[in-house]
Scaffold this active site. Sequence first.
Site, PDB file in Angstrom:
ATOM      1  N   ARG A  87       0.881  -1.169   0.232  1.00 44.37           N
ATOM      2  CA  ARG A  87       0.181   0.010  -0.019  1.00 44.37           C
ATOM      3  C   ARG A  87       0.823   1.240  -0.100  1.00 44.37           C
ATOM      4  NH1 ARG A  87      -4.782  -1.812   4.261  1.00 44.37           N
ATOM      5  NH2 ARG A  87      -5.238  -3.759   3.149  1.00 44.37           N
ATOM      6  N   ARG A 135       2.193   0.578  10.219  1.00 47.26           N
ATOM      7  CA  ARG A 135       1.644   0.991   9.095  1.00 47.26           C
ATOM      8  C   ARG A 135       2.888   0.971   8.020  1.00 47.26           C
ATOM      9  NH1 ARG A 135      -2.829   3.575   8.196  1.00 47.26           N
ATOM     10  NH2 ARG A 135      -2.847   4.161  10.236  1.00 47.26           N
ATOM     11  N   GLU A 165      -6.864  -1.568  15.139  1.00 49.97           N
ATOM     12  CA  GLU A 165      -7.326  -2.403  14.319  1.00 49.97           C
ATOM     13  C   GLU A 165      -6.330  -3.589  13.940  1.00 49.97           C
ATOM     14  OE1 GLU A 165      -8.794  -0.388  10.559  1.00 49.97           O
ATOM     15  OE2 GLU A 165      -8.651  -2.395   9.531  1.00 49.97           O
ATOM     16  N   SER A 197     -10.325  -6.486   9.470  1.00 46.83           N
ATOM     17  CA  SER A 197     -11.328  -5.759   9.171  1.00 46.83           C
ATOM     18  C   SER A 197     -12.373  -6.613   8.203  1.00 46.83           C
ATOM     19  CB  SER A 197     -11.054  -4.494   8.183  1.00 46.83           C
ATOM     20  OG  SER A 197     -12.205  -3.480   8.052  1.00 46.83           O
ATOM     21  N   ARG A 238       0.560  -6.786  12.425  1.00 48.33           N
ATOM     22  CA  ARG A 238       0.139  -6.115  13.570  1.00 48.33           C
ATOM     23  C   ARG A 238       0.128  -7.356  14.466  1.00 48.33           C
ATOM     24  NH1 ARG A 238      -4.321  -1.560  11.659  1.00 48.33           N
ATOM     25  NH2 ARG A 238      -2.445  -0.332  10.359  1.00 48.33           N
TER      26      ARG A 238
END
Length: 446
Positions: free
Chosen positions: A279, A294, A366, A369, A411
Amino acid sequence: MTNPYPDARFQPLSGTLTMYDLRTLRDNLDAIREQLGLRGADVPWDRLRTLIEQRRTMMTQAEQLRHELKKGSDEVATLKRGKQPADAAMAAMKAVGEGIKTIEDELRTVEETLTDLNLRIPNLPHTSVPVGKDAGDNKEVRKWGMPPTLTQPAKSHWELGESLGILDFDRAAKITGARFAVMTGAGARLERALINYMLDLHTTEHGYREVLPPFLVNRSSMTATGQLPKFEEDLFRLRDEDYFLIPTAEVPVTNLHRDETFTENALPIRYTAYTPCFRREAGSYGKDTRGLIRLHQFNKVELVTFTKPEQSHEELERLTGHAEAILQGLGLHYRVVALCTGDMGFSAAKTYDIEVWLPSQNQYREISSCSNFEGFQARRGNIRYKGPVGKKDSKSEFVHTLNGSGLAVGRTVVAILENYQQSDGSVLIPEVLRPYMGGLEHITKP
RNA sequence: GGAGAGGUGGCCGAGCGGCCGAAGGCAGCAGUUUGCUAAACUGCCGUAGGGGGAAACUUCUACCGAGGGUUCAAAUCCCUCCCUCUCCGCCA
Protein backbone atom coordinates in the site's frame (compact mmCIF):
# COMPACT_ATOMS: atom_id res chain seq x y z
CA MET A 1 -33.07 -5.37 -11.73
CA THR A 2 -29.61 -6.23 -10.54
CA ASN A 3 -28.50 -6.84 -14.08
CA PRO A 4 -25.27 -5.05 -14.87
CA TYR A 5 -25.70 -5.27 -18.62
CA PRO A 6 -28.34 -2.65 -19.27
CA ASP A 7 -27.81 -3.55 -22.87
CA ALA A 8 -25.35 -5.47 -24.92
CA ARG A 9 -23.52 -2.42 -26.16
CA PHE A 10 -22.71 -1.24 -22.72
CA GLN A 11 -20.29 -3.93 -21.71
CA PRO A 12 -17.92 -3.93 -24.68
CA LEU A 13 -17.69 -0.18 -24.63
CA SER A 14 -16.93 0.08 -20.97
CA GLY A 15 -14.91 -3.07 -20.64
CA THR A 16 -15.94 -3.31 -17.04
CA LEU A 17 -19.21 -3.57 -15.27
CA THR A 18 -20.72 -0.95 -13.08
CA MET A 19 -21.78 -0.78 -9.52
CA TYR A 20 -25.31 0.25 -10.32
CA ASP A 21 -27.45 -1.10 -13.08
CA LEU A 22 -28.35 1.99 -15.08
CA ARG A 23 -32.04 1.37 -14.97
CA THR A 24 -32.00 0.90 -11.22
CA LEU A 25 -29.95 4.03 -10.97
CA ARG A 26 -32.29 6.03 -13.17
CA ASP A 27 -35.43 4.87 -11.41
CA ASN A 28 -34.06 5.26 -7.89
CA LEU A 29 -31.55 8.04 -8.25
CA ASP A 30 -32.97 10.25 -5.54
CA ALA A 31 -33.46 7.38 -3.11
CA ILE A 32 -29.93 6.11 -3.67
CA ARG A 33 -28.55 9.59 -3.31
CA GLU A 34 -30.33 10.02 -0.03
CA GLN A 35 -29.28 6.64 1.33
CA LEU A 36 -25.67 7.29 0.47
CA GLY A 37 -25.77 10.60 2.29
CA LEU A 38 -22.23 11.70 3.07
CA ARG A 39 -20.77 8.70 1.31
CA GLY A 40 -22.05 9.98 -2.02
CA ALA A 41 -21.29 13.62 -1.43
CA ASP A 42 -18.84 13.87 -4.31
CA VAL A 43 -21.04 12.12 -6.87
CA PRO A 44 -22.33 14.49 -9.60
CA TRP A 45 -25.89 13.26 -9.40
CA ASP A 46 -27.49 15.69 -11.84
CA ARG A 47 -24.88 15.09 -14.48
CA LEU A 48 -25.40 11.37 -14.00
CA ARG A 49 -29.12 11.76 -14.54
CA THR A 50 -28.61 13.75 -17.73
CA LEU A 51 -26.11 11.26 -19.12
CA ILE A 52 -28.41 8.33 -18.47
CA GLU A 53 -31.18 10.05 -20.40
CA GLN A 54 -28.87 11.04 -23.24
CA ARG A 55 -27.63 7.50 -23.53
CA ARG A 56 -31.15 6.19 -23.75
CA THR A 57 -32.26 8.50 -26.53
CA MET A 58 -29.10 7.98 -28.50
CA MET A 59 -29.42 4.25 -28.30
CA THR A 60 -32.96 4.35 -29.58
CA GLN A 61 -31.85 6.49 -32.50
CA ALA A 62 -28.95 4.23 -33.29
CA GLU A 63 -31.16 1.16 -33.18
CA GLN A 64 -33.65 2.66 -35.59
CA LEU A 65 -30.93 3.63 -38.02
CA ARG A 66 -29.31 0.26 -37.81
CA HIS A 67 -32.63 -1.36 -38.59
CA GLU A 68 -32.93 0.84 -41.66
CA LEU A 69 -29.41 -0.04 -42.74
CA LYS A 70 -30.03 -3.71 -42.34
CA LYS A 71 -33.16 -3.66 -44.47
CA GLY A 72 -31.50 -1.43 -47.05
CA SER A 73 -28.51 -3.71 -47.36
CA ASP A 74 -30.78 -6.68 -47.88
CA GLU A 75 -32.44 -4.75 -50.66
CA VAL A 76 -29.10 -4.09 -52.28
CA ALA A 77 -28.37 -7.77 -52.15
CA THR A 78 -31.71 -8.60 -53.77
CA LEU A 79 -31.23 -6.02 -56.49
CA LYS A 80 -27.75 -7.25 -57.29
CA ARG A 81 -28.87 -10.83 -57.42
CA GLY A 82 -31.60 -9.79 -59.85
CA LYS A 83 -29.00 -7.84 -61.88
CA GLN A 84 -30.86 -4.63 -61.15
CA PRO A 85 -29.10 -1.30 -60.66
CA ALA A 86 -28.44 -0.73 -56.94
CA ASP A 87 -26.54 2.54 -56.99
CA ALA A 88 -29.35 4.62 -55.53
CA ALA A 89 -29.96 2.22 -52.68
CA MET A 90 -26.24 2.01 -51.98
CA ALA A 91 -25.89 5.75 -51.84
CA ALA A 92 -28.84 6.02 -49.48
CA MET A 93 -27.39 3.40 -47.19
CA LYS A 94 -24.03 5.07 -47.18
CA ALA A 95 -25.69 8.14 -45.71
CA VAL A 96 -27.47 6.04 -43.11
CA GLY A 97 -24.19 4.37 -42.23
CA GLU A 98 -22.54 7.70 -41.66
CA GLY A 99 -25.41 8.78 -39.45
CA ILE A 100 -24.94 5.69 -37.35
CA LYS A 101 -21.25 6.35 -37.00
CA THR A 102 -21.86 9.88 -35.80
CA ILE A 103 -24.36 8.80 -33.18
CA GLU A 104 -22.24 5.91 -32.01
CA ASP A 105 -19.21 8.11 -31.57
CA GLU A 106 -21.23 10.41 -29.35
CA LEU A 107 -22.77 7.48 -27.57
CA ARG A 108 -19.35 6.07 -26.83
CA THR A 109 -18.26 9.28 -25.17
CA VAL A 110 -21.41 9.40 -23.10
CA GLU A 111 -21.01 5.79 -22.02
CA GLU A 112 -17.38 6.19 -21.10
CA THR A 113 -18.18 9.15 -18.88
CA LEU A 114 -21.19 7.43 -17.42
CA THR A 115 -19.28 4.24 -16.62
CA ASP A 116 -16.50 6.15 -14.99
CA LEU A 117 -18.91 8.13 -12.83
CA ASN A 118 -20.90 5.03 -12.00
CA LEU A 119 -17.81 3.12 -10.91
CA ARG A 120 -17.09 5.91 -8.44
CA ILE A 121 -20.39 5.64 -6.58
CA PRO A 122 -19.85 3.87 -3.25
CA ASN A 123 -21.88 0.94 -2.03
CA LEU A 124 -25.08 1.41 -0.08
CA PRO A 125 -24.72 0.73 3.65
CA HIS A 126 -26.83 -2.08 5.07
CA THR A 127 -29.73 -0.98 7.25
CA SER A 128 -28.06 -2.42 10.35
CA VAL A 129 -25.05 -0.11 9.98
CA PRO A 130 -24.91 2.66 12.59
CA VAL A 131 -25.29 6.10 11.07
CA GLY A 132 -22.37 8.37 11.80
CA LYS A 133 -19.77 10.76 10.54
CA ASP A 134 -16.42 9.23 11.43
CA ALA A 135 -14.65 6.66 13.60
CA GLY A 136 -16.02 8.39 16.69
CA ASP A 137 -19.49 7.15 15.80
CA ASN A 138 -18.51 3.49 15.49
CA LYS A 139 -20.27 1.13 17.87
CA GLU A 140 -18.47 -1.33 20.08
CA VAL A 141 -20.14 -4.71 19.71
CA ARG A 142 -18.24 -6.91 22.18
CA LYS A 143 -14.97 -7.40 24.01
CA TRP A 144 -13.00 -10.53 24.64
CA GLY A 145 -10.40 -11.20 27.33
CA MET A 146 -8.50 -8.75 29.49
CA PRO A 147 -5.46 -6.55 29.02
CA PRO A 148 -2.33 -8.19 30.40
CA THR A 149 -1.10 -7.17 33.82
CA LEU A 150 2.42 -5.91 33.31
CA THR A 151 4.74 -5.43 36.26
CA GLN A 152 6.87 -2.98 34.29
CA PRO A 153 6.01 0.01 32.11
CA ALA A 154 4.92 -1.24 28.69
CA LYS A 155 7.56 -0.93 26.03
CA SER A 156 6.59 -0.38 22.43
CA HIS A 157 6.99 -3.28 20.04
CA TRP A 158 9.77 -1.51 18.16
CA GLU A 159 11.77 -1.01 21.34
CA LEU A 160 11.27 -4.66 22.22
CA GLY A 161 11.96 -5.85 18.70
CA GLU A 162 15.13 -3.84 18.27
CA SER A 163 16.53 -4.76 21.66
CA LEU A 164 15.75 -8.43 21.01
CA GLY A 165 17.49 -8.14 17.65
CA ILE A 166 14.49 -9.34 15.65
CA LEU A 167 13.34 -6.09 14.02
CA ASP A 168 15.58 -3.81 11.98
CA PHE A 169 14.06 -0.63 10.63
CA ASP A 170 17.31 1.17 9.88
CA ARG A 171 18.50 -1.44 7.46
CA ALA A 172 15.06 -1.67 5.88
CA ALA A 173 15.28 2.07 5.23
CA LYS A 174 18.69 1.57 3.66
CA ILE A 175 17.57 -1.29 1.45
CA THR A 176 14.31 0.29 0.40
CA GLY A 177 13.03 3.30 2.31
CA ALA A 178 10.69 4.47 5.00
CA ARG A 179 7.82 2.25 6.12
CA PHE A 180 9.58 -1.04 5.50
CA ALA A 181 10.88 -3.54 8.02
CA VAL A 182 13.39 -6.34 8.16
CA MET A 183 12.64 -9.23 10.48
CA THR A 184 15.40 -11.55 11.52
CA GLY A 185 15.92 -14.66 13.63
CA ALA A 186 13.04 -15.44 15.96
CA GLY A 187 11.17 -12.43 14.59
CA ALA A 188 11.15 -13.82 11.06
CA ARG A 189 10.21 -17.17 12.44
CA LEU A 190 7.39 -15.70 14.51
CA GLU A 191 5.95 -14.08 11.40
CA ARG A 192 6.14 -17.39 9.55
CA ALA A 193 4.69 -19.28 12.52
CA LEU A 194 1.72 -16.95 12.63
CA ILE A 195 1.03 -17.35 8.93
CA ASN A 196 1.06 -21.11 9.30
CA TYR A 197 -0.99 -21.09 12.48
CA MET A 198 -3.65 -18.91 10.89
CA LEU A 199 -3.82 -20.88 7.65
CA ASP A 200 -3.95 -24.18 9.53
CA LEU A 201 -6.76 -23.06 11.78
CA HIS A 202 -8.82 -21.69 8.92
CA THR A 203 -8.34 -24.70 6.69
CA THR A 204 -8.77 -27.42 9.28
CA GLU A 205 -11.20 -25.92 11.79
CA HIS A 206 -13.12 -23.33 9.81
CA GLY A 207 -13.52 -25.04 6.45
CA TYR A 208 -11.66 -22.67 4.16
CA ARG A 209 -9.75 -23.73 1.08
CA GLU A 210 -6.22 -22.41 0.89
CA VAL A 211 -5.24 -20.28 -2.10
CA LEU A 212 -1.86 -18.90 -3.08
CA PRO A 213 -2.68 -16.29 -5.73
CA PRO A 214 -0.59 -13.92 -7.83
CA PHE A 215 0.57 -10.81 -5.99
CA LEU A 216 0.25 -8.69 -9.12
CA VAL A 217 -3.13 -8.15 -10.74
CA ASN A 218 -4.48 -6.32 -13.74
CA ARG A 219 -6.73 -3.29 -13.94
CA SER A 220 -9.94 -5.28 -14.40
CA SER A 221 -9.38 -7.14 -11.16
CA MET A 222 -8.74 -3.94 -9.26
CA THR A 223 -11.90 -2.44 -10.75
CA ALA A 224 -14.06 -5.41 -9.83
CA THR A 225 -13.19 -5.28 -6.14
CA GLY A 226 -13.49 -1.49 -6.06
CA GLN A 227 -9.91 -0.23 -5.65
CA LEU A 228 -10.18 1.33 -9.10
CA PRO A 229 -10.93 3.72 -10.61
CA LYS A 230 -11.20 5.89 -7.52
CA PHE A 231 -8.21 4.91 -5.43
CA GLU A 232 -5.37 4.47 -7.88
CA GLU A 233 -3.10 6.73 -5.80
CA ASP A 234 -3.22 4.18 -2.96
CA LEU A 235 -1.73 1.45 -5.15
CA PHE A 236 1.73 0.55 -6.35
CA ARG A 237 1.72 0.20 -10.10
CA LEU A 238 4.35 -1.31 -12.39
CA ARG A 239 6.02 0.99 -14.82
CA ASP A 240 6.09 -1.21 -17.91
CA GLU A 241 2.90 -3.20 -17.48
CA ASP A 242 -0.57 -2.15 -16.41
CA TYR A 243 -0.26 -4.34 -13.34
CA PHE A 244 -0.67 -3.42 -9.70
CA LEU A 245 0.76 -4.87 -6.50
CA ILE A 246 -2.13 -6.21 -4.49
CA PRO A 247 -3.11 -4.14 -1.44
CA THR A 248 -4.87 -7.22 -0.03
CA ALA A 249 -5.52 -10.83 -1.03
CA GLU A 250 -9.15 -9.82 -1.39
CA VAL A 251 -8.36 -8.65 -4.90
CA PRO A 252 -6.88 -11.79 -6.50
CA VAL A 253 -9.04 -14.19 -4.50
CA THR A 254 -12.37 -12.47 -5.18
CA ASN A 255 -11.35 -12.19 -8.82
CA LEU A 256 -10.77 -15.93 -8.99
CA HIS A 257 -14.40 -16.12 -9.98
CA ARG A 258 -14.80 -12.96 -12.01
CA ASP A 259 -17.05 -13.61 -15.03
CA GLU A 260 -18.09 -16.96 -13.65
CA THR A 261 -21.44 -18.47 -12.72
CA PHE A 262 -21.68 -20.90 -9.82
CA THR A 263 -24.31 -23.55 -9.49
CA GLU A 264 -26.41 -22.75 -6.48
CA ASN A 265 -25.39 -25.76 -4.42
CA ALA A 266 -21.70 -24.89 -4.73
CA LEU A 267 -22.27 -21.94 -2.41
CA PRO A 268 -21.02 -20.83 0.01
CA ILE A 269 -17.40 -20.98 -1.12
CA ARG A 270 -14.74 -20.08 1.43
CA TYR A 271 -11.11 -19.31 0.69
CA THR A 272 -8.19 -18.35 2.84
CA ALA A 273 -5.00 -16.92 1.41
CA TYR A 274 -1.70 -15.73 2.70
CA THR A 275 -0.22 -12.86 0.71
CA PRO A 276 1.99 -9.88 1.24
CA CYS A 277 0.06 -6.62 0.82
CA PHE A 278 1.40 -3.43 -0.71
CA ARG A 279 0.00 0.00 0.00
CA ARG A 280 1.21 3.46 -0.88
CA GLU A 281 -0.25 4.89 2.33
CA ALA A 282 -0.63 8.18 0.52
CA GLY A 283 -1.97 10.79 2.89
CA SER A 284 -0.89 9.04 6.07
CA TYR A 285 2.30 11.04 6.53
CA GLY A 286 3.15 11.41 10.17
CA LYS A 287 0.83 8.61 11.29
CA ASP A 288 2.35 5.53 12.89
CA THR A 289 5.74 6.41 11.52
CA ARG A 290 7.53 4.00 13.80
CA GLY A 291 7.24 0.28 14.03
CA LEU A 292 5.26 -2.35 12.17
CA ILE A 293 1.83 -0.75 12.35
CA ARG A 294 1.77 1.04 9.01
CA LEU A 295 4.12 -0.34 6.36
CA HIS A 296 4.17 -0.25 2.58
CA GLN A 297 4.50 -4.02 2.65
CA PHE A 298 2.96 -6.35 5.21
CA ASN A 299 1.76 -9.92 5.44
CA LYS A 300 -1.84 -10.87 5.84
CA VAL A 301 -3.92 -14.01 5.94
CA GLU A 302 -7.24 -13.22 4.34
CA LEU A 303 -10.66 -14.86 4.39
CA VAL A 304 -12.84 -14.52 1.30
CA THR A 305 -16.28 -16.01 0.84
CA PHE A 306 -18.97 -16.13 -1.82
CA THR A 307 -22.55 -16.70 -0.70
CA LYS A 308 -26.11 -16.48 -1.83
CA PRO A 309 -27.60 -13.08 -1.02
CA GLU A 310 -29.82 -14.34 1.77
CA GLN A 311 -26.85 -15.94 3.56
CA SER A 312 -24.36 -13.11 3.48
CA HIS A 313 -25.13 -11.32 6.71
CA GLU A 314 -25.05 -14.51 8.69
CA GLU A 315 -21.79 -15.26 6.90
CA LEU A 316 -20.30 -11.94 8.01
CA GLU A 317 -20.91 -12.86 11.65
CA ARG A 318 -19.37 -16.24 11.06
CA LEU A 319 -16.35 -14.90 9.22
CA THR A 320 -15.72 -12.30 11.90
CA GLY A 321 -15.86 -15.10 14.44
CA HIS A 322 -13.19 -16.98 12.49
CA ALA A 323 -10.87 -13.99 12.67
CA GLU A 324 -11.60 -13.63 16.37
CA ALA A 325 -10.74 -17.29 16.91
CA ILE A 326 -7.14 -16.51 15.97
CA LEU A 327 -6.89 -13.82 18.63
CA GLN A 328 -8.55 -16.06 21.16
CA GLY A 329 -6.11 -18.83 20.36
CA LEU A 330 -3.29 -16.39 20.91
CA GLY A 331 -4.86 -15.10 24.12
CA LEU A 332 -4.94 -11.49 22.98
CA HIS A 333 -7.49 -9.06 24.36
CA TYR A 334 -9.61 -7.40 21.68
CA ARG A 335 -12.90 -5.74 20.91
CA VAL A 336 -15.18 -5.83 17.89
CA VAL A 337 -16.49 -2.58 16.47
CA ALA A 338 -19.26 -2.01 13.94
CA LEU A 339 -18.15 0.74 11.60
CA CYS A 340 -20.59 3.58 11.09
CA THR A 341 -21.76 4.78 7.69
CA GLY A 342 -19.12 7.50 7.55
CA ASP A 343 -16.17 5.28 8.41
CA MET A 344 -16.80 2.35 6.09
CA GLY A 345 -14.80 1.64 2.98
CA PHE A 346 -16.03 2.43 -0.50
CA SER A 347 -17.17 -1.07 -1.46
CA ALA A 348 -18.55 -2.29 1.85
CA ALA A 349 -22.20 -2.63 2.84
CA LYS A 350 -21.26 -3.51 6.40
CA THR A 351 -17.96 -3.78 8.23
CA TYR A 352 -16.73 -5.02 11.60
CA ASP A 353 -13.27 -4.04 12.69
CA ILE A 354 -11.48 -6.16 15.23
CA GLU A 355 -9.20 -4.11 17.40
CA VAL A 356 -6.48 -5.65 19.53
CA TRP A 357 -5.22 -4.17 22.76
CA LEU A 358 -1.79 -2.55 22.62
CA PRO A 359 -0.35 -1.87 26.11
CA SER A 360 2.27 0.63 24.96
CA GLN A 361 -0.35 2.78 23.25
CA ASN A 362 -2.94 2.08 25.91
CA GLN A 363 -5.56 1.66 23.24
CA TYR A 364 -7.16 -0.75 20.80
CA ARG A 365 -5.74 -0.88 17.27
CA GLU A 366 -7.28 -2.40 14.17
CA ILE A 367 -5.95 -5.86 13.40
CA SER A 368 -8.76 -7.11 11.18
CA SER A 369 -11.51 -5.67 9.07
CA CYS A 370 -14.38 -7.93 8.03
CA SER A 371 -16.84 -6.74 5.42
CA ASN A 372 -19.90 -7.81 3.53
CA PHE A 373 -19.89 -6.26 0.07
CA GLU A 374 -23.23 -7.75 -0.80
CA GLY A 375 -23.61 -7.57 -4.59
CA PHE A 376 -21.30 -4.61 -5.14
CA GLN A 377 -18.19 -6.51 -6.16
CA ALA A 378 -20.21 -9.29 -7.76
CA ARG A 379 -21.84 -6.79 -10.12
CA ARG A 380 -18.58 -5.11 -10.97
CA GLY A 381 -16.91 -8.47 -11.46
CA ASN A 382 -19.89 -10.29 -12.97
CA ILE A 383 -19.91 -13.13 -10.44
CA ARG A 384 -23.20 -15.00 -10.46
CA TYR A 385 -24.91 -18.16 -9.42
CA LYS A 386 -27.88 -20.03 -10.76
CA GLY A 387 -30.08 -22.95 -9.87
CA PRO A 388 -29.76 -26.40 -11.43
CA VAL A 389 -29.73 -26.37 -15.22
CA GLY A 390 -32.97 -27.30 -16.87
CA LYS A 391 -35.05 -25.63 -14.22
CA LYS A 392 -37.05 -23.04 -16.04
CA ASP A 393 -36.88 -20.33 -13.42
CA SER A 394 -33.16 -20.67 -12.83
CA LYS A 395 -32.10 -17.23 -13.87
CA SER A 396 -28.64 -16.26 -12.78
CA GLU A 397 -28.25 -13.78 -9.96
CA PHE A 398 -25.28 -12.04 -8.43
CA VAL A 399 -23.61 -13.64 -5.44
CA HIS A 400 -22.61 -11.73 -2.36
CA THR A 401 -18.93 -11.44 -1.56
CA LEU A 402 -17.29 -11.01 1.82
CA ASN A 403 -13.83 -10.84 3.20
CA GLY A 404 -11.89 -10.19 6.32
CA SER A 405 -8.39 -10.25 7.63
CA GLY A 406 -7.70 -13.33 9.57
CA LEU A 407 -5.39 -11.62 10.55
CA ALA A 408 -2.92 -8.91 9.62
CA VAL A 409 0.26 -10.77 10.51
CA GLY A 410 2.57 -7.83 11.24
CA ARG A 411 0.10 -6.26 13.61
CA THR A 412 -0.33 -9.62 15.30
CA VAL A 413 3.44 -9.67 15.91
CA VAL A 414 3.06 -6.20 17.39
CA ALA A 415 0.32 -7.42 19.70
CA ILE A 416 2.27 -10.48 20.79
CA LEU A 417 5.46 -8.52 21.49
CA GLU A 418 3.63 -5.91 23.51
CA ASN A 419 1.14 -8.10 25.35
CA TYR A 420 3.58 -10.88 26.15
CA GLN A 421 6.54 -8.75 27.15
CA GLN A 422 8.20 -9.82 30.38
CA SER A 423 9.90 -7.75 33.05
CA ASP A 424 13.32 -9.01 31.92
CA GLY A 425 12.76 -7.69 28.39
CA SER A 426 12.04 -11.09 26.87
CA VAL A 427 8.79 -12.04 25.16
CA LEU A 428 6.76 -15.12 25.99
CA ILE A 429 5.53 -17.05 22.97
CA PRO A 430 1.82 -18.02 23.09
CA GLU A 431 1.48 -21.75 23.46
CA VAL A 432 -0.33 -22.38 20.19
CA LEU A 433 2.65 -20.98 18.31
CA ARG A 434 5.34 -23.01 20.00
CA PRO A 435 4.95 -26.07 17.76
CA TYR A 436 5.52 -23.68 14.83
CA MET A 437 8.61 -22.23 16.54
CA GLY A 438 10.47 -25.45 17.13
CA GLY A 439 9.29 -25.50 20.72
CA LEU A 440 10.69 -22.06 21.54
CA GLU A 441 9.02 -20.57 24.63
CA HIS A 442 10.66 -17.18 24.95
CA ILE A 443 12.28 -14.74 22.62
CA THR A 444 15.31 -13.48 24.50
CA LYS A 445 18.16 -11.12 23.80
CA PRO A 446 20.86 -12.75 21.74
C1' G B 1 12.85 -12.33 -26.48
C1' G B 2 12.43 -15.06 -31.75
C1' A B 3 9.28 -18.29 -35.14
C1' G B 4 4.63 -20.47 -36.06
C1' A B 5 -0.71 -22.08 -35.00
C1' G B 6 -5.23 -20.77 -33.03
C1' G B 7 -9.45 -18.13 -30.23
C1' U B 8 -17.09 -19.39 -33.19
C1' G B 9 -23.22 -21.09 -28.77
C1' G B 10 -22.58 -25.46 -22.05
C1' C B 11 -18.73 -28.56 -24.85
C1' C B 12 -16.75 -30.31 -29.79
C1' G B 13 -16.80 -28.35 -34.59
C1' A B 14 -18.19 -26.16 -39.86
C1' G B 15 -18.63 -21.49 -41.95
C1' C B 16 -17.15 -18.65 -51.24
C1' G B 17 -18.27 -10.52 -47.89
C1' G B 18 -25.06 -10.73 -48.57
C1' C B 19 -30.99 -15.73 -47.24
C1' C B 20 -25.56 -16.77 -41.03
C1' G B 21 -27.56 -15.95 -34.63
C1' A B 22 -24.57 -19.06 -37.26
C1' A B 23 -24.43 -26.31 -40.41
C1' G B 24 -23.38 -30.86 -37.86
C1' G B 25 -22.36 -33.57 -33.40
C1' C B 26 -22.37 -34.16 -27.95
C1' A B 27 -24.67 -32.78 -23.54
C1' G B 28 -29.49 -30.85 -21.62
C1' C B 29 -35.07 -30.48 -21.62
C1' A B 30 -40.10 -32.39 -23.25
C1' G B 31 -42.45 -36.46 -25.57
C1' U B 32 -43.21 -41.38 -28.35
C1' U B 33 -41.62 -46.38 -27.89
C1' U B 34 -40.22 -49.66 -23.61
C1' G B 35 -41.17 -54.65 -18.05
C1' C B 36 -36.61 -51.44 -15.92
C1' U B 37 -32.05 -49.43 -17.82
C1' A B 38 -30.26 -48.51 -22.53
C1' A B 39 -31.18 -47.64 -27.54
C1' A B 40 -34.17 -45.51 -31.43
C1' C B 41 -37.35 -41.64 -33.05
C1' U B 42 -39.90 -36.51 -32.72
C1' G B 43 -39.72 -31.61 -30.94
C1' C B 44 -37.29 -27.84 -28.05
C1' C B 45 -32.63 -26.10 -26.85
C1' G B 46 -27.32 -19.12 -26.50
C1' U B 47 -27.13 -14.36 -23.86
C1' A B 48 -28.54 -9.38 -23.09
C1' G B 49 -31.47 -4.91 -24.04
C1' G B 50 -35.86 -2.23 -26.18
C1' G B 51 -41.21 -2.41 -28.06
C1' G B 52 -46.11 -5.24 -27.97
C1' G B 53 -49.11 -8.98 -24.95
C1' A B 54 -52.40 -10.92 -18.70
C1' A B 55 -49.60 -14.97 -20.45
C1' A B 56 -47.64 -19.05 -23.70
C1' C B 57 -45.45 -15.69 -27.03
C1' U B 58 -44.01 -12.03 -30.63
C1' U B 59 -41.00 -8.20 -32.84
C1' C B 60 -36.62 -5.07 -33.12
C1' U B 61 -31.31 -4.42 -31.77
C1' A B 62 -26.59 -6.16 -30.18
C1' C B 63 -23.13 -10.12 -29.41
C1' C B 64 -18.65 -15.43 -33.42
C1' G B 65 -11.55 -13.13 -27.87
C1' A B 66 -11.42 -7.18 -27.31
C1' G B 67 -11.11 -2.51 -29.84
C1' G B 68 -10.74 0.22 -34.36
C1' G B 69 -11.06 0.34 -39.89
C1' U B 70 -12.69 -0.95 -45.21
C1' U B 71 -17.75 -1.77 -47.48
C1' C B 72 -24.43 -0.42 -49.28
C1' A B 73 -23.40 -5.01 -46.30
C1' A B 74 -18.19 -8.27 -41.96
C1' A B 75 -17.91 -14.38 -38.01
C1' U B 76 -15.74 -13.88 -43.04
C1' C B 77 -11.13 -8.55 -45.53
C1' C B 78 -7.33 -4.93 -43.01
C1' C B 79 -4.90 -2.82 -38.42
C1' U B 80 -3.95 -2.83 -33.02
C1' C B 81 -4.30 -5.33 -28.48
C1' C B 82 -5.36 -9.61 -25.17
C1' C B 83 -5.30 -14.79 -24.32
C1' U B 84 -4.08 -20.09 -25.46
C1' C B 85 -0.93 -23.81 -27.79
C1' U B 86 3.82 -25.63 -30.34
C1' C B 87 9.08 -24.97 -31.35
C1' C B 88 13.73 -22.13 -30.30
C1' G B 89 16.36 -19.00 -26.78
C1' C B 90 16.70 -17.57 -21.57
C1' C B 91 15.82 -18.51 -16.69
C1' A B 92 13.89 -20.32 -10.71
